[in-house]
Design an enzyme around this catalytic site. Structure first.
Site, PDB file in Angstrom:
ATOM      1  N   LYS A 215     -41.324 -34.196  -8.251  1.00 34.74           N
ATOM      2  CA  LYS A 215     -42.284 -33.427  -7.452  1.00 34.74           C
ATOM      3  C   LYS A 215     -41.698 -32.066  -7.080  1.00 34.74           C
ATOM      4  O   LYS A 215     -42.347 -31.035  -7.227  1.00 34.74           O
ATOM      5  CB  LYS A 215     -42.679 -34.212  -6.205  1.00 34.74           C
ATOM      6  CG  LYS A 215     -43.749 -33.506  -5.369  1.00 34.74           C
ATOM      7  CD  LYS A 215     -43.996 -34.208  -4.039  1.00 34.74           C
ATOM      8  CE  LYS A 215     -44.606 -35.560  -4.221  1.00 34.74           C
ATOM      9  NZ  LYS A 215     -44.976 -36.181  -2.910  1.00 34.74           N
ATOM     10  N   GLU A 221     -30.690 -36.487 -10.232  1.00 35.67           N
ATOM     11  CA  GLU A 221     -30.591 -37.245 -11.483  1.00 35.67           C
ATOM     12  C   GLU A 221     -31.577 -36.726 -12.525  1.00 35.67           C
ATOM     13  O   GLU A 221     -31.236 -36.564 -13.705  1.00 35.67           O
ATOM     14  CB  GLU A 221     -30.860 -38.741 -11.219  1.00 35.67           C
ATOM     15  CG  GLU A 221     -29.841 -39.413 -10.316  1.00 35.67           C
ATOM     16  CD  GLU A 221     -30.194 -39.324  -8.838  1.00 35.67           C
ATOM     17  OE1 GLU A 221     -29.593 -40.067  -8.049  1.00 35.67           O
ATOM     18  OE2 GLU A 221     -31.083 -38.504  -8.472  1.00 35.67           O
ATOM     19  N   GLY A 287     -43.401 -41.852  -3.741  1.00 36.45           N
ATOM     20  CA  GLY A 287     -42.921 -42.072  -5.098  1.00 36.45           C
ATOM     21  C   GLY A 287     -43.200 -43.458  -5.623  1.00 36.45           C
ATOM     22  O   GLY A 287     -43.632 -43.640  -6.771  1.00 36.45           O
ATOM     23  N   ARG A 288     -42.978 -44.478  -4.798  1.00 32.28           N
ATOM     24  CA  ARG A 288     -43.163 -45.862  -5.265  1.00 32.28           C
ATOM     25  C   ARG A 288     -44.630 -46.257  -5.319  1.00 32.28           C
ATOM     26  O   ARG A 288     -44.954 -47.372  -5.723  1.00 32.28           O
ATOM     27  CB  ARG A 288     -42.375 -46.812  -4.372  1.00 32.28           C
ATOM     28  CG  ARG A 288     -42.694 -46.711  -2.888  1.00 32.28           C
ATOM     29  CD  ARG A 288     -41.635 -47.429  -2.054  1.00 32.28           C
ATOM     30  NE  ARG A 288     -41.841 -47.304  -0.620  1.00 32.28           N
ATOM     31  CZ  ARG A 288     -41.439 -46.272   0.117  1.00 32.28           C
ATOM     32  NH1 ARG A 288     -40.825 -45.247  -0.462  1.00 32.28           N
ATOM     33  NH2 ARG A 288     -41.636 -46.255   1.419  1.00 32.28           N
ATOM     34  N   GLU A 373     -37.942 -50.853  -0.588  1.00 29.32           N
ATOM     35  CA  GLU A 373     -37.841 -49.497  -0.058  1.00 29.32           C
ATOM     36  C   GLU A 373     -38.888 -49.283   1.034  1.00 29.32           C
ATOM     37  O   GLU A 373     -38.673 -48.507   1.975  1.00 29.32           O
ATOM     38  CB  GLU A 373     -38.021 -48.465  -1.173  1.00 29.32           C
ATOM     39  CG  GLU A 373     -37.611 -47.050  -0.775  1.00 29.32           C
ATOM     40  CD  GLU A 373     -37.510 -46.110  -1.962  1.00 29.32           C
ATOM     41  OE1 GLU A 373     -36.403 -45.952  -2.505  1.00 29.32           O
ATOM     42  OE2 GLU A 373     -38.555 -45.559  -2.366  1.00 29.32           O
ATOM     43  N   HIS A 404     -34.054 -71.156 -17.646  1.00 33.43           N
ATOM     44  CA  HIS A 404     -32.716 -71.470 -18.155  1.00 33.43           C
ATOM     45  C   HIS A 404     -31.647 -70.620 -17.487  1.00 33.43           C
ATOM     46  O   HIS A 404     -30.530 -70.511 -17.993  1.00 33.43           O
ATOM     47  CB  HIS A 404     -32.681 -71.272 -19.676  1.00 33.43           C
ATOM     48  CG  HIS A 404     -33.457 -72.318 -20.411  1.00 33.43           C
ATOM     49  ND1 HIS A 404     -32.868 -73.450 -20.929  1.00 33.43           N
ATOM     50  CD2 HIS A 404     -34.781 -72.416 -20.689  1.00 33.43           C
ATOM     51  CE1 HIS A 404     -33.795 -74.196 -21.508  1.00 33.43           C
ATOM     52  NE2 HIS A 404     -34.968 -73.589 -21.379  1.00 33.43           N
ATOM     53  N   LYS A 528     -26.996 -39.954  -0.956  1.00 33.31           N
ATOM     54  CA  LYS A 528     -27.172 -38.722  -1.725  1.00 33.31           C
ATOM     55  C   LYS A 528     -26.328 -37.594  -1.133  1.00 33.31           C
ATOM     56  O   LYS A 528     -25.685 -36.825  -1.859  1.00 33.31           O
ATOM     57  CB  LYS A 528     -28.650 -38.313  -1.734  1.00 33.31           C
ATOM     58  CG  LYS A 528     -29.574 -39.223  -2.519  1.00 33.31           C
ATOM     59  CD  LYS A 528     -30.991 -38.676  -2.439  1.00 33.31           C
ATOM     60  CE  LYS A 528     -31.974 -39.536  -3.201  1.00 33.31           C
ATOM     61  NZ  LYS A 528     -33.357 -39.013  -3.113  1.00 33.31           N
TER      62      LYS A 528
END
Length: 565
Positions: A215, A221, A287-288, A373, A404, A528
């Site tokens: 944004k 990153e 964001g999520r 979050e 399994h 951060k």
């Protein structure tokens, strides 16, 4: 408009009534076998159909009285009123003073002009952006958009992190069977150089398009990876003789092979992307909660605009159901309230999501960000400390793979872990193993696991199988391990949209009961900030090294001693 103070739910009569009810159930003994036997109508009363999904809540550790008390708890915290506040655009994200309007991203275009928030015609703006995305998607899909050498795009690489990666990556994996334009997608998120190396390995730069999703266009990153991708592209094109070494050639190549999802047009242009090829979204989109915004551009490109519209329609259908169904009959609200029941009364802090569909392999990871979050908070939205446990650890794996791996713990471990099982009647890849329909074999496992968790196997049943007495205890299944079954007709863009919106609203329900702001994420910021301070110490800055604590300093020294490049 200031948000009303959150209710301290633990001080309400409704919470006290639930505690009394819980204590009584413990004294009587929780027994799904008995509850099913005593109530022939249990399944019918706890089964709900929402569009093409069936929700079976009957294998949860609840009675009709439990559900009634949970609904009263929901009303005590004004669950319905807070949802109305959210969808009206009131600033329920209090720490950032923002509206929370992800539901507006899937409102139909016909509502344009009827929904204005903070002076913005929200629906009109959303559909204006969608029209631009769809136009771009059609150009790429048709071959009208080409790379710098005139060849059509074959691979689209999404560069983002967090919600700018988890949502699109999960949805592409879930729906890639619908990718019908000869396009494939890859996703780069981790700043680890290995991620970029592997995701660009084998790609033809002439037919690769990158979508940079940030944004602000400042996410460490994402922008680092975008610069790496730009270097990879230009080096590869030059090595192949596709472009010369001039600055103009590089500029043209970047403009043909990069687009952005961002609102910072100045930095987008500085990077080399034409601002006309930047698709924006708004600060009321967390964001999520953003996969249905421009963040999902890669889905519109690879799957097509019509399927992206179906995806949005599935979300909107679940929004409408949640908003207009009374709590007593609302499967979504009940799932959220039942989760609170497990967390705060059973003290069960872990939650498994078990999709019996390989295409949903990334769905548990997506839910980790969405739920953890959002609700990993220890203060209420007014800054006061909570008086109960909040949040759950979400995790899971698809299908029989999980059986399994960790199902042993679910069945016979000392922890009670509620589980959501998700499956679909139909598969796009039907096959047979001789006379056996493999989808039916697969779904037989889905049904068997929920049955085994709920009803278990007694010592007498184990003995009746001829088991030696000394190993009878090891083969007893206690049962009473709760699960919810979500059974759909088929995994489609529409049903995936329903599932995403389902868990968004479950998260909302839990956050409202706990009185927390589910829409900020300050907990990710400190790390951060510290990373910016620590990174210089890795590259021989003794001043930065001296500022670190003893443990961090020791680890940096180990790094310096052993780096080989």
């Amino acid at each position: 408009m200031a948000m009303p103070k959150p209710v301290d739910v633990t001080e309400t009569p409704e919470w006290a009534a639930l505690q009394e009810h819980f204590d009584r159930l413990q004294e009587e003994g929780v027994s799904l076998k008995r509850w099913f036997a005593d109530d022939p109508g249990r399944v019918a009363s706890m089964t709900f159909d929402v569009e093409d999904l069936r929700f079976d809540l009957s294998k949860n550790l609840v009675t009709e009285e439990t559900l009634d008390l949970l609904v009263k708890l929901g009303r005590a915290v004004d669950l319905e009123g807070r949802f109305r506040s959210m969808v009206r655009g009131e600033h329920i994200n209090t720490t950032e003073d923002r509206a929370v309007l992800h539901t507006a991203l899937r409102r139909p275009k016909e509502q344009s002009g009827s929904f204005v928030v903070d002076g913005q015609d929200v629906v009109a703006d959303v559909h204006e952006t969608l029209a631009s995305i769809y136009d771009f998607a059609d150009k790429v899909r048709s071959g009208a958009w080409t790379g710098v050498t005139g060849r059509p795009i074959e691979t689209v690489v999404n560069i983002g992190i967090g919600g700018s990666d988890l949502g699109p990556a999960m949805a592409y994996e879930a729906l890639k069977v619908y990718a019908d334009a000869g396009l494939t997608a890859r996703f780069v998120s981790n700043i680890d150089p290995n991620d970029m190396a592997e995701k660009t390995r084998g790609l033809d730069p002439e037919t690769t398009l990158f979508i940079v999703v940030s944004k602000t266009f400042t996410t460490l990153e994402t922008i680092t990876n975008a610069r790496e991708a730009r270097t990879w592209l230009l080096d590869a094109l030059r090595d192949a003789g596709a472009i010369d070494g001039s600055e103009d050639a590089a500029k043209e190549a970047v403009s043909r092979h990069f687009v952005a999802v961002s609102t910072n047009l100045e930095l987008v242009e500085e990077f080399g992307i034409d601002p006309k090829n930047a698709f924006g979204f708004w600060n009321w989109v967390g964001g999520r909660y953003s996969v249905d915004s421009a963040v999902g551009t890669i889905l519109a490109v690879v799957l097509g605009p019509e399927r992206f519209q179906d995806f949005l329609a599935g979300m909107h259908a679940m929004d409408h159901y949640f908003a207009h169904t009374p709590l007593e009959e609302n499967a979504v609200a009940l799932m959220g309230l039942i989760n609170v029941w497990y967390v705060d009364f059973f003290k069960s802090y872990s939650h498994a999501v078990l999709p019996y569909n390989q295409y949903l392999s990334r769905f548990p990871a997506y839910l980790q960000q969405l739920t953890m979050e959002s609700n990993g908070k220890s203060v209420r939205w007014d800054g006061t400390p909570v008086d109960c446990h909040t949040g759950e650890v979400f995790w899971g794996e698809p299908g029989t793979n999980g059986q399994h791996a960790f199902y042993q713990l679910l069945h016979q471990g000392t922890s009670m872990i509620p589980a959501d099982f998700i499956a679909f009647v139909n598969t796009p890849n039907p096959t047979r193993d001789g006379e056996q329909d493999v989808q039916e074999l697969f779904l037989g496992n889905f049904l068997a696991q929920t049955k085994a968790l709920a009803f278990g196997k007694t010592a007498d049943e184990v003995r009746a199988e001829g088991t030696p007495e000394e190993i009878v205890p090891a083969r007893v299944f206690e049962g009473n391990r709760p699960s919810t079954s979500i059974f759909g007709v088929a995994l489609t863009p529409f049903s995936l949209g329903e599932l995403i919106a389902l868990y968004e609203h479950i998260t909302f329900v839990e956050g409202t009961v706990w009185g927390i702001d589910s829409y900020d994420q300050w907990g990710v910021e400190l790390g951060k900030q510290l990373a910016k301070q620590i990174t210089p110490a890795l590259s021989e800055s003794d001043a930065a090294l001296a500022e670190q604590d003893a443990s961090t300093r020791s680890l940096i020294e180990f790094y310096r001693e052993n780096r080989t490049w």
